[in-house]
Design a protein around this motif. Structure first.
Motif, short mmCIF file in Angstrom:
data_model
loop_
_atom_site.label_atom_id
_atom_site.label_comp_id
_atom_site.label_asym_id
_atom_site.label_seq_id
_atom_site.Cartn_x
_atom_site.Cartn_y
_atom_site.Cartn_z
N LEU A 181 -15.91 13.57 0.67
CA LEU A 181 -15.47 12.76 1.83
C LEU A 181 -14.46 13.50 2.69
O LEU A 181 -14.25 13.13 3.85
N HIS A 182 -13.80 14.52 2.14
CA HIS A 182 -12.72 15.18 2.86
C HIS A 182 -13.00 16.65 3.12
O HIS A 182 -12.08 17.45 3.21
N ALA B 233 -6.55 4.09 -3.32
CA ALA B 233 -7.99 4.26 -3.05
C ALA B 233 -8.47 5.62 -3.56
O ALA B 233 -9.54 5.74 -4.15
N VAL B 234 -7.64 6.65 -3.36
CA VAL B 234 -8.03 7.99 -3.78
C VAL B 234 -8.08 8.09 -5.30
O VAL B 234 -9.01 8.68 -5.88
N THR C 51 -2.75 11.10 6.21
CA THR C 51 -2.15 10.11 5.31
C THR C 51 -3.24 9.59 4.40
O THR C 51 -4.31 9.19 4.86
N PHE C 52 -2.96 9.65 3.10
CA PHE C 52 -3.94 9.26 2.08
C PHE C 52 -3.48 7.97 1.40
O PHE C 52 -2.30 7.83 1.05
N ASN C 53 -4.43 7.09 1.19
CA ASN C 53 -4.16 5.86 0.44
C ASN C 53 -4.23 6.22 -1.04
O ASN C 53 -5.30 6.49 -1.59
N VAL D 70 -11.47 8.16 7.01
CA VAL D 70 -12.36 8.11 5.85
C VAL D 70 -12.20 6.72 5.26
O VAL D 70 -11.07 6.26 5.01
N MET E 238 -11.34 7.10 -7.06
CA MET E 238 -12.62 7.79 -6.89
C MET E 238 -12.61 9.07 -7.69
O MET E 238 -11.56 9.58 -8.09
N ALA F 79 -2.01 6.31 9.03
CA ALA F 79 -2.93 5.29 8.50
C ALA F 79 -2.31 3.90 8.52
O ALA F 79 -2.98 2.91 8.83
N TRP G 12 1.21 5.28 0.59
CA TRP G 12 0.54 6.37 1.30
C TRP G 12 1.14 7.70 0.91
O TRP G 12 2.35 7.82 0.70
N MET H 288 0.86 -1.20 0.00
CA MET H 288 0.00 0.00 0.00
C MET H 288 0.89 1.24 0.00
O MET H 288 1.85 1.31 0.76
N VAL I 141 -9.95 -1.35 3.22
CA VAL I 141 -8.78 -0.53 2.91
C VAL I 141 -9.09 0.90 3.33
O VAL I 141 -10.00 1.53 2.79
N ILE I 142 -8.34 1.41 4.28
CA ILE I 142 -8.57 2.76 4.80
C ILE I 142 -8.20 3.77 3.71
O ILE I 142 -7.14 3.64 3.09
N THR I 143 -9.05 4.79 3.51
CA THR I 143 -8.77 5.80 2.49
C THR I 143 -7.85 6.89 3.07
O THR I 143 -6.83 7.23 2.47
N THR I 144 -8.23 7.43 4.22
CA THR I 144 -7.47 8.53 4.81
C THR I 144 -7.54 8.47 6.32
O THR I 144 -8.56 8.08 6.88
#
Lengths: 57, 304
Positions: free
Chosen positions: A27-28, A15-16, A10-12, B273, A19, B243, A3, A1, B258-261
């Motif tokens: 969402l943010h 996943a981001v 911390t952003f994935n 999030v 979208m 995270a 980040w 993963m 899966v954690i986004t943020t």
């Protein structure tokens, strides 16, 4: 993963990037005042379109 | 425990090598279950390479039934075996019938009374301890085939921690008392020499429990305030987690999330999030101990 760390968030990236920017922004909302959401979205690999609809790859 | 298990008439030779491994009192204990939940024994194989990665993996194991729980450092340690039980004959001679109990007592100086809660949790499990002496040697009990070093089994019902308050002449402390199981015999004690390991056993620390207060739960996120509940009414915030220090699992659908943020703001308060979840699903938030944060929490969150 993978980040992305921006300030105290911390952003994935994966996943981001999957979208739409509109969804990411919604969402943010709690981060609007502390970071540039569009910049974060782009750094995560997201593609911002003029009509804010993400182009599928 | 009978002392006559091997009374087959064979005498053992009595010569000794020039260098013998002696066992000192432990300054640190590592408590560990005798058996994991999957039925495997918790033990060290003679072929295991005991480096820092090996030890860290045990200290941070997400499976508590396999995890190592360091306790210490101890001072004022006594670890003595009582005189054996004997039967007296009419001619005045005595026969040894049972070994005396080996009892441990040690002080944990300047510890919070909260820690007694952590120590008391061991009473309900079958567990043993490895000892670490002042030189960093690891003390355990050798298996019958001579290839494994196992924790020394504790009589868990004898395990007792009491709090000694600070006074004009003494610091506060926790006094821990317990007996080793009568199934353990001193002749089975063995050490792994500090020179045969690269791990720094004298420096090991256990995971630190956090307390969590959850709020703002929605289908796409939640907020959790993390604190260390160590003896004060005002709790200390846990800061600096990211995270990657967490794992999230939907227990209703049996699937990882899966954690986004994750954002920490203010200090110690973390906003998560996540991908949209179904109402009434129960999520399990844990710290991921393998990421080295040193903290532990397990919190169940029900999606409204």
């Amino acid at each position: 993963m993978v980040w992305l760390k921006v300030g105290k968030s911390t952003f994935n990236k994966d996943a981001v990037s999957k979208m739409s920017f509109k969804e990411f922004e919604k969402l943010h909302k709690h981060l609007e005042k502390v970071c540039d959401l569009k910049d974060v979205y782009k750094k995560c690999g997201g593609k911002v379109k003029t009509d804010e609809v993400r182009e599928t790859e | 425990m009978s002392l006559f298990c091997e009374c087959d008439g064979t005498l053992q030779n009595t010569g000794v090598p020039g260098k013998q491994a002696v066992v000192q009192n432990a300054v640190k204990l590592i408590a560990v279950r005798m058996y994991a939940d999957d039925g495997t024994r918790n033990q060290i194989d003679e072929s295991d390479v005991i480096n820092q990665a090996y030890v860290d993996a045990l200290l941070q194991n997400a499976d508590a039934s396999k995890r190592w729980f360091p306790i210490g450092d101890f001072t004022n340690v006594t670890d003595e075996r009582a005189d054996p039980a004997t039967e007296s004959s009419s001619d005045g001679s005595n026969s040894v019938v049972q070994q005396g109990v080996r009892a441990f007592q040690g002080w944990l100086r300047s510890y919070s009374p909260k820690y007694i809660e952590n120590l008391d949790s061991f009473k309900c499990n079958s567990f043993g301890v490895y000892g670490i002496d002042a030189c960093g040697n690891l003390i355990g009990s050798i298996s019958k085939d001579g290839t494994k070093l196992r924790p020394i089994r504790v009589n868990n019902s004898s395990w007792y921690a009491r709090y000694v308050k600070a006074s004009d002449t003494a610091v506060a402390k926790i006094q821990l008392n317990f007996e080793f199981s009568q199934l353990e015999q001193d002749k089975s004690l063995r050490i792994i020499n500090e020179n045969d390991m690269t791990a720094e056993l004298l420096e090991v620390e256990g995971l630190k429990d956090m307390a969590g207060s959850v709020s703002g739960i929605s289908t796409t996120g939640f907020v959790i305030a993390l604190t260390l509940p160590w003896g004060q009414l005002s709790k200390e915030d846990v800061v600096g987690l990211v995270a990657a220090d967490f794992s999230l699992y939907n227990t209703t659908t049996a699937s990882s999330i899966v954690i986004t943020t994750v954002t920490e703001a203010p200090d110690g308060t973390y906003t998560f999030v996540i991908p949209a979840q179904t109402s009434a699903d129960v999520l399990r938030l844990r710290t991921d101990p393998t990421n080295g944060s040193g903290f532990w929490i397990e919190e169940l969150i029900t999606i409204p």
